[in-house]
Design an enzyme around this catalytic site. Structure first.
Site, PDB file in Angstrom:
ATOM      1  N   SER A 170       0.823  -1.196   0.000  1.00  0.00           N
ATOM      2  CA  SER A 170       0.000   0.000   0.000  1.00  0.00           C
ATOM      3  C   SER A 170       0.870   1.263   0.000  1.00  0.00           C
ATOM      4  O   SER A 170       1.814   1.374   0.782  1.00  0.00           O
ATOM      5  CB  SER A 170      -0.903  -0.023   1.235  1.00  0.00           C
ATOM      6  OG  SER A 170      -1.666   1.145   1.240  1.00  0.00           O
ATOM      7  N   GLY A 171       0.558   2.168  -0.884  1.00  0.00           N
ATOM      8  CA  GLY A 171       1.286   3.438  -0.947  1.00  0.00           C
ATOM      9  C   GLY A 171       2.570   3.365  -1.765  1.00  0.00           C
ATOM     10  O   GLY A 171       3.308   4.336  -1.861  1.00  0.00           O
ATOM     11  N   THR A 195      -1.246   2.607  -8.090  1.00  0.00           N
ATOM     12  CA  THR A 195      -2.271   3.388  -8.791  1.00  0.00           C
ATOM     13  C   THR A 195      -1.606   4.445  -9.678  1.00  0.00           C
ATOM     14  O   THR A 195      -2.046   4.670 -10.812  1.00  0.00           O
ATOM     15  CB  THR A 195      -3.222   4.047  -7.773  1.00  0.00           C
ATOM     16  OG1 THR A 195      -3.611   3.049  -6.844  1.00  0.00           O
ATOM     17  CG2 THR A 195      -4.427   4.631  -8.433  1.00  0.00           C
ATOM     18  N   ASN A 228      -1.476   5.477   3.359  1.00  0.00           N
ATOM     19  CA  ASN A 228      -1.905   6.173   2.146  1.00  0.00           C
ATOM     20  C   ASN A 228      -3.283   6.788   2.399  1.00  0.00           C
ATOM     21  O   ASN A 228      -4.209   6.086   2.784  1.00  0.00           O
ATOM     22  CB  ASN A 228      -1.958   5.142   0.996  1.00  0.00           C
ATOM     23  CG  ASN A 228      -2.204   5.793  -0.352  1.00  0.00           C
ATOM     24  OD1 ASN A 228      -2.481   6.986  -0.436  1.00  0.00           O
ATOM     25  ND2 ASN A 228      -2.097   5.002  -1.400  1.00  0.00           N
ATOM     26  N   SER A 230      -6.001   5.126  -0.108  1.00  0.00           N
ATOM     27  CA  SER A 230      -5.537   3.776  -0.421  1.00  0.00           C
ATOM     28  C   SER A 230      -6.655   2.948  -1.049  1.00  0.00           C
ATOM     29  O   SER A 230      -7.777   2.914  -0.553  1.00  0.00           O
ATOM     30  CB  SER A 230      -5.055   3.130   0.880  1.00  0.00           C
ATOM     31  OG  SER A 230      -4.675   1.811   0.619  1.00  0.00           O
ATOM     32  N   SER A 231      -6.313   2.309  -2.200  1.00  0.00           N
ATOM     33  CA  SER A 231      -7.302   1.421  -2.819  1.00  0.00           C
ATOM     34  C   SER A 231      -7.360   0.175  -1.958  1.00  0.00           C
ATOM     35  O   SER A 231      -6.348  -0.495  -1.783  1.00  0.00           O
ATOM     36  CB  SER A 231      -6.872   1.030  -4.234  1.00  0.00           C
ATOM     37  OG  SER A 231      -6.298   2.115  -4.896  1.00  0.00           O
ATOM     38  N   GLY A 247       0.827  -6.480  -3.063  1.00  0.00           N
ATOM     39  CA  GLY A 247       1.926  -7.439  -3.046  1.00  0.00           C
ATOM     40  C   GLY A 247       1.762  -8.278  -1.786  1.00  0.00           C
ATOM     41  O   GLY A 247       0.762  -8.164  -1.062  1.00  0.00           O
ATOM     42  N   GLU A 304       1.618  -9.449   1.780  1.00  0.00           N
ATOM     43  CA  GLU A 304       1.333  -8.615   2.948  1.00  0.00           C
ATOM     44  C   GLU A 304       1.682  -9.378   4.228  1.00  0.00           C
ATOM     45  O   GLU A 304       1.234 -10.506   4.424  1.00  0.00           O
ATOM     46  CB  GLU A 304      -0.141  -8.211   2.944  1.00  0.00           C
ATOM     47  CG  GLU A 304      -0.379  -6.981   3.755  1.00  0.00           C
ATOM     48  CD  GLU A 304      -1.605  -6.224   3.284  1.00  0.00           C
ATOM     49  OE1 GLU A 304      -2.681  -6.524   3.769  1.00  0.00           O
ATOM     50  OE2 GLU A 304      -1.465  -5.331   2.418  1.00  0.00           O
TER      51      GLU A 304
HETATM   52  N1  LIG Z   1       5.888   7.716  -9.651  1.00  0.00           N
HETATM   53  C1  LIG Z   1       5.646   8.433  -8.571  1.00  0.00           C
HETATM   54  N2  LIG Z   1       6.198   9.645  -8.454  1.00  0.00           N
HETATM   55  C2  LIG Z   1       5.980  10.401  -7.371  1.00  0.00           C
HETATM   56  N3  LIG Z   1       5.187  10.051  -6.362  1.00  0.00           N
HETATM   57  C3  LIG Z   1       4.590   8.843  -6.408  1.00  0.00           C
HETATM   58  C4  LIG Z   1       4.798   7.972  -7.513  1.00  0.00           C
HETATM   59  N4  LIG Z   1       4.107   6.867  -7.283  1.00  0.00           N
HETATM   60  C5  LIG Z   1       3.475   7.051  -6.087  1.00  0.00           C
HETATM   61  N5  LIG Z   1       3.778   8.219  -5.558  1.00  0.00           N
HETATM   62  C6  LIG Z   1       3.286   8.767  -4.254  1.00  0.00           C
HETATM   63  O1  LIG Z   1       2.799   7.724  -3.457  1.00  0.00           O
HETATM   64  C7  LIG Z   1       1.429   7.926  -3.133  1.00  0.00           C
HETATM   65  C8  LIG Z   1       0.690   6.600  -3.139  1.00  0.00           C
HETATM   66  O2  LIG Z   1       0.681   6.112  -4.438  1.00  0.00           O
HETATM   67  P1  LIG Z   1      -0.473   5.147  -4.937  1.00  0.00           P
HETATM   68  O3  LIG Z   1      -1.801   5.580  -4.460  1.00  0.00           O
HETATM   69  O4  LIG Z   1      -0.271   4.929  -6.361  1.00  0.00           O
HETATM   70  O5  LIG Z   1      -0.063   3.845  -4.157  1.00  0.00           O
HETATM   71  P2  LIG Z   1      -0.725   2.433  -4.247  1.00  0.00           P
HETATM   72  O6  LIG Z   1       0.382   1.462  -4.385  1.00  0.00           O
HETATM   73  O7  LIG Z   1      -1.774   2.424  -5.280  1.00  0.00           O
HETATM   74  O8  LIG Z   1      -1.351   2.338  -2.832  1.00  0.00           O
HETATM   75  P3  LIG Z   1      -2.626   1.513  -2.360  1.00  0.00           P
HETATM   76  O9  LIG Z   1      -2.295   0.097  -2.528  1.00  0.00           O
HETATM   77  O10 LIG Z   1      -2.763   1.903  -0.959  1.00  0.00           O
HETATM   78  O11 LIG Z   1      -3.741   1.987  -3.188  1.00  0.00           O
HETATM   79  C9  LIG Z   1       0.895   8.850  -4.202  1.00  0.00           C
HETATM   80  O12 LIG Z   1      -0.192   9.590  -3.722  1.00  0.00           O
HETATM   81  C10 LIG Z   1       2.123   9.708  -4.454  1.00  0.00           C
HETATM   82  O13 LIG Z   1       2.204  10.715  -3.481  1.00  0.00           O
END
Ligand SMILES: Nc1ncnc2c1ncn2[C@@H]1O[C@H](COP(=O)(O)OP(=O)(O)OP(=O)(O)O)[C@@H](O)[C@H]1O
Length: 960
Positions: A68-69, A73, A118, A121-122, A344, A346
């Site tokens: 997560s985070g 996404t 996050n 977070s999805s 991934g 957990e």
């Molecule tokens: N390529 C990137 N460049 C800069 N910041 C990023 C990048 N990828 C992610 N982040 C930062 O990390 C935060 C979380 O990213 P994201 O929501 O895509 O995570 P996630 O893996 O989808 O999390 P979750 O599983 O909780 O949904 C984003 O809001 C952003 O601030």
């Protein structure tokens, strides 16, 4: 790919497969750190997938995983953005894009939540198919959702929230709506929202997000009724959370919050008593018989929560389906790219059924990865004609089997335990597993563990040795009751009715339990993925503090481990680390071998073979396939790459030299060509001119010759040029040689045809000269001239001394103003007088002698009568000049004069008888009286003398 090799030394390796020490986790993490520091966070080109789909026309899938985070996404958004930017536009694309865009806030509202890691977070796994038409334009989409974190509906960790939609409704919903739903604004009034103690989040604006969701729902295709029913369900979940139980004296559980039940009955459209029963009783079917048993206080709470989770979970699935209908393909698609955005591995402090499912999913994905990687390797080896070598890697099939095997796997045991008549409990489930799986190398419980492990494991846990590491799962609460759907099937809420189908309840044979449902959906997902060409995006979170630029090694190591990256790398490196098509390999490294540089003209395979022999590759280091070279170790490749780097300056120099040479040669050829063009044009012009001149000359000569032949003919075309030329030449010559003075008698000889004209010209010219001469002449010279002309008429060719006299001027003073010595030396026929005549004035001399005979300096005036008349002329007398001699003579006289020609000329002119002058040489005859004649002989002598000569002749001797 090749650019990655070039950048290798600068920022580590871009492709981990080329990591030299691929078994070292430290080297792996160091490479990540180096690239993170340089902001090169994407290790490999994630955009290749679209190109492969277009070129190879094969369905693709991208598997994005990470905790997560970590950025899953964001990565999937970047991929979708790439499609939006690079794909050709489609007419329907705009509408589809709109719906796709609008579906995002809806999905996020219902599926995302604020977590510690996050804020957005999805909380579900997502597989999204994007369909493209034959031109590569996206034309449709379909979403499959997995593993919604339903536990969040009933419980949140401190600092976390429930799904966004609850807070949005309370914050943004209109008063009327809240009143209808019997809700209060304060989230803290709801049991399902208070656990995290974090109703407000600074980065989230629930009111605005509510508006966005309400705006999006109709666009996606929700009817007004559907929206109302959906909100009823959300409110119901909150009311369900506030439903409380009491325990009677006899230990019976009853509901204490009737308002909630009333609200639930109204909002869900279910029967109140049935709902009450569902929340306080358990229904089991054993051997075809329905058994109902009351739930204790604790169980009732669990049943309530299970119902809330089931209602929310199923509504979420319904919502995704509704969105799918909206995004469904309207035109035929040709290719698909699937995007899997899923957690991934957990490993939490307390790992429950959800972590079990997530990790099971990751085991399956790892298996898929191995299968697809090895399959593609094997296929490639086969295509290339290379013998397959057994690769050393850990095959996690054993773990997958441990979980999913029929009858023996954990899921089967769980199902059995849930459906077993009688009291199912977590411990019996654990015992059953121990009985069935005891001794399995990847399964451990407290009982099965050795002393050391036993100390750190609780009795309610079992441990699975996943491919990515060990995880302890707690079985407490695993066997939840999920019999509540029975009451839901009768709901008047359309959405609830669609979510809880009657068939599910009627089919009592063997109801599908949650784990089995998940297993089956995973199987389906694997089927989808296996049919596609996979690409992988592994997201790693650098730190937990949401801070930029911080690289937390412990955290990264944890993720590397649980994402199974080392294991993945081992599989990828089991065979050959690098492979390239012959042409690409030869093209890149040909400068390293003199035989292949600059161009290899033979077969590509021979070229590569020559090249690697020259580079000293050992047989075990590489293999040549049909169209590719396979290099086993990155070291071999990097040595070659280093050699190329070292060679680059020389190549650059050669290229530079060749280029300059080429450029200069091209320039030279251009100039040369230009010179040749100019030269040939100039030569052509000159030749044309020469030829023209020659033609003209030939024509001239021809006309000249013809003219010459016809030169005596009349002026005609044949001779006109010749004659014109002769005329022209003569006139030109004449112009240069015209006589300049009247005395100049020269004249160019004219050609025969111009004799007449020439003469005429000559005459004209003379006339002209004479006219000019005459115009210029002075009066005295005019007179002189007249006299000279007369003298010429008289004496020319008559008198010997005439030529000498021509140059001597006649003086006006003589016989005119001055005295002229004129001496009558003899009168003929009379006596001789020797008296000299002096001062003879012209004006008085009007003698008109009939004949004037001259010889030497003598003149003989003939016809004396006339003279007498003259002498009588009164004018002479008037001047009182004594001239007795002139009065006297009778008959002819012989006169002596020094300027006899002048004198005679003047006499003749004065008398107007120039033709009466008779010039005789030697002797003259004259008449004497009475018909006699006398003869005068003139001779030269030493002195002037008149004497009587022989035969009675009068002899006159002149001096000189
Ligand atoms: N390529 C990137 N460049 C800069 N910041 C990023 C990048 N990828 C992610 N982040 C930062 O990390 C935060 C979380 O990213 P994201 O929501 O895509 O995570 P996630 O893996 O989808 O999390 P979750 O599983 O909780 O949904 C984003 O809001 C952003 O601030």
């Amino acid at each position: 790919m090749e650019s990655a090799l070039t950048a290798r030394d600068r920022v580590g390796v871009q492709d981990f497969v080329l990591l030299e020490n691929y078994t070292s986790e430290a080297a792996f993490i160091e490479n990540l750190r180096r690239r993170f520091k340089e902001s090169l966070i994407y290790l490999f080109n994630v955009y290749n997938t679209y190109r492969s789909m277009r070129t190879e026309r094969k369905d693709q899938c991208i598997l994005i995983s990470g905790e997560s985070g970590a950025g899953k996404t964001e990565a999937s958004k970047k991929i979708l953005l790439y499609y939006a930017v690079t794909c050709p536009a489609h007419d329907r694309m705009a509408a589809l894009g709109d719906r796709l865009l609008q579906s995002n806030p809806v999905l996020e509202a219902f599926g995302n939540a604020k977590t510690l890691r996050n804020d957005n977070s999805s909380r579900f796994g997502k597989y999204m198919d994007v369909q493209f038409d034959f031109r590569g334009a996206p034309v449709g989409s379909h979403i499959l959702n997995y593993l919604l974190e339903k536990s969040r509906v009933v419980h949140q960790n401190h600092g976390e929230r429930n799904f966004h939609i609850f807070y949005q409704l309370l914050d943004g919903g209109e008063e009327d709506l809240l009143k209808r739903l019997d809700l209060e604004r304060n989230p803290q009034n709801y049991q399902y929202l208070v656990k995290g103690n974090c109703p407000r989040v600074s980065s989230i604006n629930d009111k605005n997000d509510w508006k966005a969701v309400m705006k999006a729902l109709p666009i996606i295709g929700f009817t007004e009724e559907e929206v109302q029913e959906l909100l009823n369900i959300i409110a119901s979940v909150l009311h369900l959370g506030n439903t409380q139980f009491g325990e009677g004296e006899d230990g019976e559980t009853h509901i204490t919050t009737e308002t909630q039940i009333r609200n639930l009955t109204r909002l869900l459209g279910v029967d109140g008593s049935a709902l009450r029963e569902a929340l306080t009783h358990k229904k089991l079917i054993a051997k075809g018989e329905e058994m109902i048993s009351p739930l204790n206080f604790e169980q009732a709470g669990s049943a309530r929560d299970a119902l809330a989770k089931a209602v929310y979970g199923r509504t979420f699935t319904w919502l995704v389906e509704k969105i799918n209908q909206s995004l469904a393909l309207k035109v035929p698609g040709s290719s698909v790219i699937g995007l899997l955005d899923i957690y991934g591995f957990e490993v939490l402090q307390h790992n429950s059924f959800e972590q079990f499912c997530i990790n099971y999913c990751n085991e399956k994905l790892q298996q898929l990865f191995i299968e697809l990687t090895l399959r593609s390797e094997q296929e490639e080896y086969e295509t290339e004609g290379i013998a397959w070598e057994t690769v050393q890697y850990f095959d996690n099939k054993i773990i997958c089997d441990l979980i999913e095997e029929k009858h023996k796997g954990i899921i089967s045991i769980l199902d059995e335990e849930c459906l077993r008549p009688g009291e199912a409990c977590d411990i019996s489930f654990l015992e059953k597993m121990e009985d069935t799986l005891g001794g399995h190398p990847h399964f451990i419980t407290h009982k099965l563990a050795n002393g050391k492990t036993r100390r750190i494991m609780s009795r309610e846990e079992f441990r699975l040795l996943h491919y990515a590491g060990e995880v302890n799962y707690n079985v407490s609460g695993e066997l939840k009751f999920i019999n509540s759907p029975i009451v839901m099937c009768q709901s008047s809420n359309q959405i609830v009715r669609q979510c809880f189908r009657k068939e599910e309840v009627i089919d009592q044979k063997r109801p599908e339990m949650a784990a089995t449902q998940f297993k089956n959906s995973l199987m389906k997902l694997m089927e989808i993925l296996i049919s596609k060409e996979p690409s992988y995006v592994r997201c790693i979170k650098p730190n937990d503090a949401k801070q930029p630029g911080r690289f937390d090694e412990v955290l990264v190591r944890h993720q590397v481990k649980y994402l199974g990256l080392m294991e993945n790398l081992r599989v990828r490196r089991a065979g050959f680390a690098y492979r390239r098509r012959f042409e690409a390999f030869l093209q890149r490294y040909k400068p390293l071998c003199p035989e292949t540089w600059p161009n290899w003209h033979g077969r590509l395979a021979d070229g590569v073979s020559t090249l690697v022999n020259h580079l000293g590759y050992k047989p075990e280091e590489y293999k040549l396939g049909r169209s590719k070279i396979f290099i086993r170790f990155p070291k071999t490749l990097f040595t070659t790459e280093d050699a190329l780097e070292a060679k680059k300056p020389a190549i650059a120099l050669t290229l530079q030299t060749s280029w300059r040479g080429y450029r200069e040669r091209a320039k030279y050829h251009r100039i040369r060509h230009a010179v040749i063009v100019i030269q040939s044009a100039w030569r052509g012009m000159k030749a044309r001119r020469r030829a023209k001149r020659r033609r003209q000359a030939a024509e001239l000569i021809r006309r000249f010759i013809k003219g010459f032949i016809y030169r005596h003919e009349e002026y005609c075309p044949e001779n006109e040029y010749f004659l014109d030329h002769v005329r022209y030449s003569f006139l030109k010559k004449l112009r240069k040689n015209l006589p300049k003075s009247v005395l100049d008698k020269s004249w160019p000889t004219p050609p025969p045809s111009l004799i007449e004209a020439s003469e005429h010209l000559r005459w004209l010219h003379m006339q002209n000269m004479m006219r000019k001469y005459c115009r210029r002449i002075q009066p005295e010279w005019r007179k002189q001239m007249e006299q000279k002309v007369v003298a010429s008429e008289i004496f020319k060719d008559q008198k010997d001394s005439y030529p000498q006299s021509v140059g001597k001027l006649f003086l006006g003073t003589r016989l005119e103003n001055e005295q002229i010595n004129l001496k009558v030396i003899q009168t003929l026929g009379n006596d001789k007088y020797g008296v000299p005549v002096t001062k003879y004035d012209r004006r008085g001399f009007k003698a008109r002698p009939r004949q004037l005979l001259l010889t030497s300096s003598f003149a003989v005036l003939v016809d004396r009568t006339k003279i007498k008349q003259r002498i009588d002329y009164p004018a002479l007398r008037g001047e009182k000049i004594p001239c007795p001699d002139l009065c006297l003579p009778q008959g002819d006289v012989v006169l002596h004069c020094d300027h006899v020609i002048e004198a005679v000329t003047k006499f003749a002119m004065m008398s107007g008888r120039t033709n009466h002058v008779n010039i005789s040489l030697g002797s003259i005859r004259f008449a004497l009286a009475r018909g006699k004649e006398g003869i005068v002989d003139f001779i030269r002598g030493s002195e002037l003398k008149v004497a009587k000569g022989k035969r009675g002749h009068l002899l006159v001797v002149s001096q000189g």
